[in-house]
Design a protein around this motif. Structure first.
Motif, short mmCIF file in Angstrom:
data_model
loop_
_atom_site.label_atom_id
_atom_site.label_comp_id
_atom_site.label_asym_id
_atom_site.label_seq_id
_atom_site.Cartn_x
_atom_site.Cartn_y
_atom_site.Cartn_z
N PHE A 1 0.84 -1.19 0.00
CA PHE A 1 0.00 0.00 0.00
C PHE A 1 0.88 1.25 0.00
N TRP A 2 0.27 2.35 -0.31
CA TRP A 2 0.92 3.64 -0.07
C TRP A 2 0.72 4.01 1.39
N ILE A 3 1.78 4.49 2.00
CA ILE A 3 1.72 5.00 3.36
C ILE A 3 2.17 6.45 3.32
N GLY A 4 1.49 7.31 4.05
CA GLY A 4 1.89 8.71 4.06
C GLY A 4 0.95 9.57 4.86
N HIS B 1 -2.43 21.03 -7.89
CA HIS B 1 -3.41 20.08 -8.41
C HIS B 1 -3.75 18.99 -7.40
N LEU B 2 -2.90 18.81 -6.37
CA LEU B 2 -3.17 17.79 -5.36
C LEU B 2 -4.03 18.32 -4.21
N ASP B 3 -4.50 19.51 -4.32
CA ASP B 3 -5.36 20.09 -3.29
C ASP B 3 -6.69 19.32 -3.24
N PRO B 4 -7.09 18.83 -2.06
CA PRO B 4 -8.37 18.10 -1.98
C PRO B 4 -9.54 18.91 -2.52
N ALA B 5 -9.43 20.24 -2.48
CA ALA B 5 -10.51 21.08 -3.01
C ALA B 5 -10.73 20.86 -4.50
N ASN B 6 -9.75 20.31 -5.17
CA ASN B 6 -9.89 20.04 -6.61
C ASN B 6 -10.51 18.68 -6.88
N ASN B 7 -11.03 18.03 -5.81
CA ASN B 7 -11.67 16.71 -5.94
C ASN B 7 -10.73 15.66 -6.54
N VAL B 8 -9.45 15.75 -6.14
CA VAL B 8 -8.47 14.76 -6.57
C VAL B 8 -8.36 13.70 -5.49
N ALA B 9 -8.52 12.44 -5.87
CA ALA B 9 -8.48 11.36 -4.88
C ALA B 9 -7.09 11.23 -4.27
N ASP B 10 -6.06 11.39 -5.10
CA ASP B 10 -4.67 11.28 -4.66
C ASP B 10 -4.22 12.64 -4.13
N TYR B 11 -4.55 12.91 -2.86
CA TYR B 11 -4.27 14.24 -2.33
C TYR B 11 -3.26 14.24 -1.18
N THR B 12 -2.75 13.08 -0.77
CA THR B 12 -1.70 13.05 0.24
C THR B 12 -0.37 13.25 -0.48
N LYS B 13 0.27 14.36 -0.19
CA LYS B 13 1.44 14.74 -0.99
C LYS B 13 2.65 13.86 -0.70
N ARG B 14 2.89 13.57 0.58
CA ARG B 14 4.09 12.82 0.97
C ARG B 14 3.71 11.37 1.22
N VAL B 15 4.10 10.49 0.29
CA VAL B 15 3.74 9.08 0.40
C VAL B 15 4.92 8.22 -0.04
N PHE B 16 4.90 6.95 0.41
CA PHE B 16 5.94 6.02 -0.06
C PHE B 16 5.34 4.63 -0.19
N ARG B 17 6.04 3.83 -0.98
CA ARG B 17 5.67 2.42 -1.18
C ARG B 17 6.98 1.64 -1.21
N LYS C 1 -1.35 3.58 11.86
CA LYS C 1 -2.52 2.74 12.15
C LYS C 1 -3.25 2.26 10.90
N ALA C 2 -2.99 2.91 9.78
CA ALA C 2 -3.76 2.53 8.59
C ALA C 2 -2.96 2.82 7.33
N ASN C 3 -3.23 2.07 6.30
CA ASN C 3 -2.69 2.35 4.99
C ASN C 3 -3.57 3.36 4.27
N ILE C 4 -3.01 3.99 3.27
CA ILE C 4 -3.83 4.82 2.38
C ILE C 4 -4.62 3.88 1.49
N PRO C 5 -5.93 4.00 1.44
CA PRO C 5 -6.71 3.12 0.56
C PRO C 5 -6.20 3.22 -0.88
N HIS C 6 -6.24 2.11 -1.58
CA HIS C 6 -5.71 2.08 -2.94
C HIS C 6 -6.29 3.19 -3.80
N GLU C 7 -7.57 3.44 -3.61
CA GLU C 7 -8.21 4.46 -4.47
C GLU C 7 -7.78 5.88 -4.12
N ASN C 8 -7.09 6.07 -3.00
CA ASN C 8 -6.66 7.41 -2.59
C ASN C 8 -5.15 7.61 -2.69
N GLY C 9 -4.47 6.68 -3.31
CA GLY C 9 -3.05 6.84 -3.55
C GLY C 9 -2.77 7.04 -5.02
#
Length: 1041
Positions: free
Chosen positions: A174-177, A268-284, A336-344
C-alpha cells in the motif's frame, strides 16, 4: 560538399605488425546501461524492467602490446563468449564462441531459446564476457590465454544486472503517508536464512532512505527515491542491494524513510480540486530476501511494524526551500492505517530505469562580501542547481541564541547599477524567481550533534548565497556574527547522467560557450528535463527538450534518461494522440501542445536511435508517434493547414532594442507550426525506413509532399519572400529545403536571402529559439560554414558570446532565458535556461568535427580565410571505448584572438606551426611573414585606440619567427577603461595552409573520416587508404590542398 576518405590499415601489414598482440579483459560492461555491481557509480546501479523481449550487453575491448602504439592499428575483435549465471553460480546461458567484430550481444529468446525464460523479476544475474583475436592476428607466445575455434581469448570480466519486480509483485503493498508527518520507520528481524536482501522503494515527492543508519545515497547524497512522473499512469521506484547493512541473523533492523513534498507541492493535489490522490508525501516499499523474493518488510501498516513522526524538517518546498528546527523532539507513533488504494497514486509501479539525482560535485566559495550590516553574500563562481552545506554548525551555534535561526537565500545574480528597477548594488537579485522564495532556514537551540548540515528535499538554482543571522532586524544582530569563505560549500546535484563528450578549442570563447551549454543542460536534469532550475514554474516544458535534445544526446549518455522522458510523454498522451506542452502536465501550458513543442516526442525517439544505435526505441514508441502525427493532421483539418493554433512559435527572438519586445523579428506562429510538422514528418519517415515499415514510410512521403506544397501555397509570396521575411523564417524554411527529399524550388533564394539578412545585422542572431536551432546546420549544409563560424564567434548583442563576455552578469555553467535578460527586469528572467543550448550540437559535430551521431570525424576546411579557430581536441566515451579526434591548423593566414574578460590578458600567443606535433611529422610550417591586422574590440565594435606603434613593434619582434608572443602588460589600462572584450592579431605565414589530424578509435567502433572534396589527405602513420572505415588505434594525417 564532403567526400568520404576511407582509411584503414592494409591487411598485409596487419598480420606482421600485431604479431604479439592480445586483447585486454573487457571493460565498461553494461546491460541496457546498467551495472548493478557493488562499488559501481550510482549512475549505473539501477534495475531493469522484467519481462522485456531482449536485454543488450555492451562492453569495451582494449589491446595489449609490448611495442609501439602503431601495432594497435586495425586490430579487430574476432569473436567473444558470454555466460550468464544466477548469483548462486548456476549457469543459465553460455553463448559459445560468437564470431563478431562488434562488442555487443543481445539476450533474447532468439539467442537463448528456453533459457531466456529463466531470467525472472526480482533477481540479480552475473554476466561474463571474454573477447578474442583470430589466431593469425594474435600470433604466438600467448601463454595461458585460451583458444577456441581459432579465437585467442582475453581474460574474462564480469558485471551484474538486476531485473526488477513485476507490477503484480506490488499488489500486496500500500501507499503510506501523511500531510502532517514526514518520517517513517519500519522494523523487522533478520531471519536466519536471509543471505541477501534487495530494497525497492518509491518516495513521493522527494525522499531519502536509511537502513540501520546507513544513508543509501552515500557517498553522493540524493534528492529523491522516485522521479517525477505522471503519477496516475506510472510511478517509478529505486532499487538497492542492502545486504551489507542488515543486522546479523535474529538482529533487529530499522528502515527509515524521509519524505518531502517535492513536485507534489503543486496545487493540483489540493483536496478542493476533488483529486483522490491528495496526500502529498507518500511512499511504497518492499524489502525482499533476494533468493526467495519473500518480503522481509513492506509498506503495509497492518501486517508490518511502521511508526511515524514529524521530523526536524518542519517545512519543505521545491520552490521555497526548507526549514530545519533542531529543537524538535521526535514523537514516534504507530502508523494505524494504509492509504486506501483508491486514494493513492494510481500509476503502475515501474523501476526507475536510469540514473538518479545525486550530488555530482562540491564547489568551494570564491568570494565573500558584506553589503549590509549582518548580511554576507558568498560567491561560488558558477551558476548551477543544488543546495549549500553549512560546514561548521558549532561555529554558528556559538553566535546565534537558541530559538533563533540562520537564513540562507539563493540568487543567480547580484544587483548592479544600471539594471532595471531600483537596484541596491551588491545585494542579491531575486525578482526573477517569481513566487519562489529559495530560502533555507536552520533554527538553533536543540541537541544537534552533526558537525555539518545541508537542506534536504529541495533545491535551488544559484551562484550567490546570502547569509544573515536569524533574518531579523539589525537590532537582533550581534557584532560577533561573522561568516567566512570556508563556512559553506555548494553541493551541485542533478540527474547522474554521465557527460560523455569533451571538447577543447584553441579559442576561449568557444570553450566557454560549450561549458555554458553543458552546464545549463546538466542543472536542468532533475529526474526530467526542466526549462530552468530556479524560479517558481520550473517544469518539464517539452519544447525546450525538443530543441536541446540533439546536443544533450551528444554531450551526455542520456539513453536511459530519454527512455524515462518518453514514458512520461506517452503517459500524458490523450486518446486522440495530443500531448501537452508540459509533461508531467500538472499545470501551465496547453493541450494540444504547440506543434513545435509536441515535436519533442519524435525528436527524442530520433536522437535515441541515431546517437545510441537503438532501433528498439523506434519500435516501442512508433504507434504513439503516429498517433501524435494524426492529431496534428486533425488540428490542421479543423483550423486549416495555414492556421494551425500556435501559442509560442519561434519563441523569444531577441529584440533589436534590448528591453523593447515590440522590436522583435517574429515569423508567424502558423508558419512555424507548419514547418515543425514538416520536419517531424521527415524524422518519422527516416525512422520508418530504419525498421523497414515501408507502408508507413510511403504514406508519410506522400503526406510530406503535400505539406511542402501547402507551405509554398500558404507562405511563399509573389514578391519572392517567405512569411514575414525575417531571419528566423529562412532558418526554418532552409531546414525544410536541406533536410527533406527534393528540397524546395526556392533553395537558392532561401540561401541568398538568409545570407543577406545576416549581413544586414552584422552576423548576429535575431531568430527565436526554434529558428536558432536550425541556423548553423543549415548554413553548413549550403556551404556557408564561414558565416556560421562568424555568427558563433559573435560577442555583440544579441549572441551567446555576449552572454559570455559581458562583465555585468557573465554566464558560467548557465545560459540566459532571453538574450536581453539584463534589460528586461524580472519577466522571463531565468539565468539558467537550456533552450538556447542547441548550438552545442553544431559546435562539437561540425566545428570540432566529432560527429558521433553520423559516425563521422569531420576534417576542418582549408577554404576559410583568415583562420580564426586554430585547433580542437574532442573525445567521446562511446559504449565501446573512448573515441578521440583532434586537428590543428598550420601556415596560411591566421587570426589570433584573446578575450580579456574570460582569460588571462597578459599575453597573446601566435604561431605558424604546430603546438602539439614534432616538426618531423608536420614538416615545414613556415614563419610569420607579416602582421596584417592588430585591433581591439568591445562587444564586436572596434575601439578607436591607436595601435600603430604596437603593431610596428609586434612586426619587428615576430616576423621571421615561427611563434611569437605579444606582451599586453602596457595596455592593461586601455583594456579595462575601454571595456575591451577581444584583442586580435592577424598574421600571414610563409607556408601554405594545412592541418594535422589525429584519430584514435577503439576496437569494435566503425567511423569514417570526411574532408572537403577539394582537399587531400596524407597518412603520417602506417594508415594507407584501403578500406571503408578508420582503423582502430591511433592514426595521424596531414590535410592539404
Amino acid at each position: 560538399m564532403l567526400t568520404h576518405l576511407w582509411l584503414a590499415f592494409a591487411a598485409g601489414c596487419l598480420t606482421q605488425s600485431v604479431a604479439a598482440l592480445s586483447l585486454e579483459a573487457p571493460t565498461m560492461m553494461r546491460c541496457d546501461g546498467s551495472d548493478f555491481s557493488t562499488g559501481v557509480h550510482p549512475r549505473y546501479r539501477f534495475a531493469l524492467p522484467s519481462g522485456k523481449d531482449a536485454y543488450t550487453l555492451r562492453w569495451a575491448v582494449g589491446v595489449q602490446s609490448g611495442s609501439q602504439s602503431e601495432e594497435h592499428l586495425g586490430v579487430q575483435q574476432a569473436g567473444f563468449r558470454v555466460k550468464v549465471s544466477e548469483m548462486n553460480g548456476a549457469v543459465i546461458w553460455d553463448s559459445g564462441v560468437v564470431r563478431s567484430t562488434k562488442p555487443v550481444y543481445r539476450l533474447s529468446r532468439s539467442t537463448m531459446g528456453p533459457a531466456f525464460n529463466r531470467l525472472q523479476g526480482g533477481a540479480t544475474y552475473k554476466w561474463e564476457v571474454s573477447s578474442g583475436l583470430d589466431h593469425a592476428a594474435a600470433g604466438r607466445g600467448q601463454g595461458s590465454l585460451s583458444e577456441i575455434d581459432g579465437v585467442v581469448f582475453s581474460p574474462s570480466s564480469s558485471a551484474l544486472f538486476h531485473l526488477a519486480l513485476t507490477p503484480a509483485d506490488w499488489d500486496q503493498t500500500f501507499w503510506i503517508g501523511s500531510n502532517t508527518t514526514n518520517l517513517y520507520r519500519g522494523s523487522f528481524a533478520t531471519p536466519s536464512n536471509a543471505m541477501n536482501a534487495t530494497l525497492y522503494v518509491s518516495g513521493l515527492g522527494f525522499s531519502d532512505v536509511e537502513v540501520n543508519g546507513h544513508q543509501l545515497s552515500n557517498p553522493q547524497p540524493m534528492v529523491t527515491l522516485g522521479p517525477w512522473t505522471a503519477y496516475d499512469f506510472q510511478v517509478a521506484y529505486s532499487t538497492y542491494d542492502v545486504t551489507p547493512f542488515l543486522a546479523a541473523a535474529g538482529g533487529m533492523n530499522n528502515v527509515t524513510v524521509l519524505l518531502g513534498n517535492g513536485w507534489r507541492i503543486l496545487k493540483h493535489l489540493d483536496p478542493a480540486n476533488n483529486v483522490a490522490d491528495y496526500t502529498k508525501r507518500v511512499f511504497r516499499l518492499i524489502l525482499a530476501e533476494a533468493s526467495t523474493k519473500a518480503p522481509l518488510l513492506a509498506s503495509d501498516a497492518v501486517n508490518y511494524n511502521w511508526t511515524t513522526a514529524a521530523s526536524h524538517i518542519t517545512a519543505d518546498d521545491i520552490y521555497n526551500g526548507t526549514t530545519f528546527d533542531t529543537r524538535v523532539t521526535l514523537q514516534w507513533e504507530q502508523v494505524k492505517a494504509n492509504i486506501p488504494h483508491e486514494n493513492g497514486p494510481q500509476g503502475v509501479m515501474i523501476p526507475w530505469e536510469g540514473p538518479g539525482v545525486h550530488v555530482g560535485r562540491e564547489i568551494a566559495a570564491v568570494g565573500i562580501t558584506q553589503p549590509q550590516t549582518g548580511v554576507f553574500v558568498i560567491d561560488f563562481g558558477t551558476n548551477v542547481a543544488g543546495v549549500v552545506r553549512m560546514n561548521n554548525v558549532a561555529k554558528f551555534a556559538s553566535m546565534i541564541p537558541a530559538g533563533q535561526n540562520i537564513t540562507l537565500r539563493h540568487a543567480e545574480i547580484l544587483q548592479y547599477a544600471g539594471m532595471p528597477g531600483h537596484p541596491v548594488p551588491g545585494m542579491i537579485y531575486t525578482a526573477n524567481l517569481g513566487l519562489a522564495k529559495a530560502t533555507d532556514t536552520f533554527i538553533f537551540g536543540g541537541d544537534f550533534k552533526e558537525t555539518t548540515w545541508y537542506p534536504r528535499l529541495t533545491y535551488h538554482g544559484f551562484r550567490y548565497l546570502e547569509v544573515s543571522g536569524w533574518g531579523a532586524s539589525s537590532a537582533g544582530i550581534e557584532a560577533g556574527f561573522k561568516v567566512d569563505l570556508e563556512d559553506f560549500t555548494l553541493l551541485h546535484h542533478h540527474t547522474s547522467t554521465k557527460q560523455t563528450m569533451a571538447v577543447n578549442f584553441t579559442n576561449a570563447l568557444l570553450n566557454s560557450m560549450q561549458k555554458a551549454a553543458v552546464g545549463a543542460q546538466r542543472s536542468n536534469m532533475q529526474t526530467l528535463v526542466t526549462d530552468c532550475d530556479q524560479r517558481a514554474g520550473r517544469l518539464g516544458w517539452i519544447g525546450d527538450l525538443g530543441l536541446s535534445c540533439p546536443s544533450i544526446a551528444q554531450n551526455f549518455d542520456a539513453q536511459q534518461h530519454f527512455r524515462h522522458l518518453l514514458n512520461i510523454m506517452v503517459s500524458e498522451m490523450s486518446a486522440n494522440g495530443s500531448l501537452p506542452d508540459v509533461a508531467p502536465h500538472d499545470h501551465n501550458g496547453y493541450r494540444p501542445a504547440d506543434v513545435t513543442w509536441s515535436m519533442a516526442f519524435q525528436v527524442t525517439v530520433y536522437e535515441s536511435w541515431k546517437m545510441y544505435n537503438d532501433t528498439s526505441v523506434i519500435s516501442e514508441y512508433f504507434d504513439a508517434m503516429l498517433a501524435n502525427q494524426a492529431n496534428v493532421v486533425a488540428q490542421a483539418k479543423a483550423s486549416g493547414i495555414c492556421s494551425i493554433p500556435t501559442p509560442y512559435g519561434d519563441w523569444c527572438p531577441p529584440p533589436e532594442i534590448p528591453g523593447n519586445e515590440t522590436t522583435q523579428q517574429h515569423p508567424s506562429g502558423e508558419f512555424v507550426s507548419l514547418v515543425s510538422f514538416i520536419l517531424t514528418t521527415n524524422y518519422v519517415i527516416e525512422m520508418a525506413d530504419s525498421i523497414k515499415n515501408t507502408t508507413v514510410a510511403t504514406n508519410l512521403r506522400q503526406q510530406l509532399t503535400t505539406l511542402k506544397e501547402q507551405l509554398q501555397g500558404c507562405f511563399y509570396y509573389s514578391n519572392g519572400t517567405y512569411d514575414s521575411d525575417v531571419q528566423g523564417v529562412y532558418d526554418l524554411v532552409g531546414a525544410v529545403d536541406t533536410m527533406t527529399q527534393n528540397g524546395l524550388p526556392q533553395g537558392n533564394m532561401i540561401k541568398e536571402r538568409l545570407a543577406a539578412l545576416l549581413k544586414k545585422w552584422g552576423n548576429k542572431n535575431y531568430a527565436g529559439i526554434t529558428g536558432f536551432r536550425y541556423l548553423y546546420d543549415y548554413l553548413y549544409s549550403v556551404g556557408m560554414a564561414d558565416i556560421a563560424q562568424d555568427v558563433m564567434l559573435q560577442t555583440a548583442y544579441p549572441s551567446v558570446g555576449y552572454m559570455v563576455v559581458n562583465t555585468a552578469e557573465p554566464v558560467t555553467e548557465n545560459l540566459w532565458e532571453i538574450e536581453d535578460a539584463y534589460a528586461t527586469g524580472p519577466s522571463r528572467g531565468s539565468r539558467n535556461h537550456h533552450m538556447w543550448s542547441s548550438y552545442s550540437s553544431y559546435l562539437v559535430s561540425k566545428m570540432a568535427g566529432l560527429d558521433w551521431r553520423n559516425r563521422v570525424l569531420r576534417a576542418p576546411s582549408l577554404d576559410m580565410s583568415p583562420i580564426r579557430i586554430h585547433g580542437s581536441q574532442a573525445s567521446y566515451e562511446s559504449p565501446h571505448g573512448i573515441v578521440s579526434f583532434s586537428w590543428e591548423y598550420m601556415g596560411g593566414t591566421q587570426r589570433f584572438t584573446l578575450y580579456p574578460t574570460i582569460e588571462d590578458a597578459s599575453a597573446l600567443a601566435m604561431t605558424c606551426g604546430s603546438k602539439s606535433m614534432a616538426s618531423s611529422l608536420t614538416g615545414n610550417t613556415g614563419t610569420i611573414q607579416d602582421i596584417l591586422r592588430v585591433s581591439m574590440l568591445s562587444h564586436g565594435a572596434t575601439i578607436g585606440f591607436d595601435l600603430h606603434e604596437h603593431a610596428t613593434a609586434l612586426a619587428a619582434a615576430c616576423i621571421g619567427r615561427q611563434s611569437c608572443e605579444w606582451n599586453l602588460s602596457s595596455l592593461g589600462h586601455v583594456i579595462v577603461s575601454s571595456a575591451v572584450t577581444e584583442i586580435e592579431v592577424e598574421i600571414q605565414c610563409s607556408a601554405p595552409l594545412s592541418a594535422i589530424l589525429t584519430t584514435d578509435v577503439p576496437v569494435g567502433v566503425s567511423l569514417t573520416l570526411a574532408a572537403p572534396a577539394n582537399h587531400s589527405l596524407a597518412a603520417l602513420t602506417n594508415s594507407p587508404v584501403s578500406r571503408s572505415h578508420l582503423p582502430s588505434g591511433k592514426s595521424i594525417f596531414r590535410l592539404f590542398k
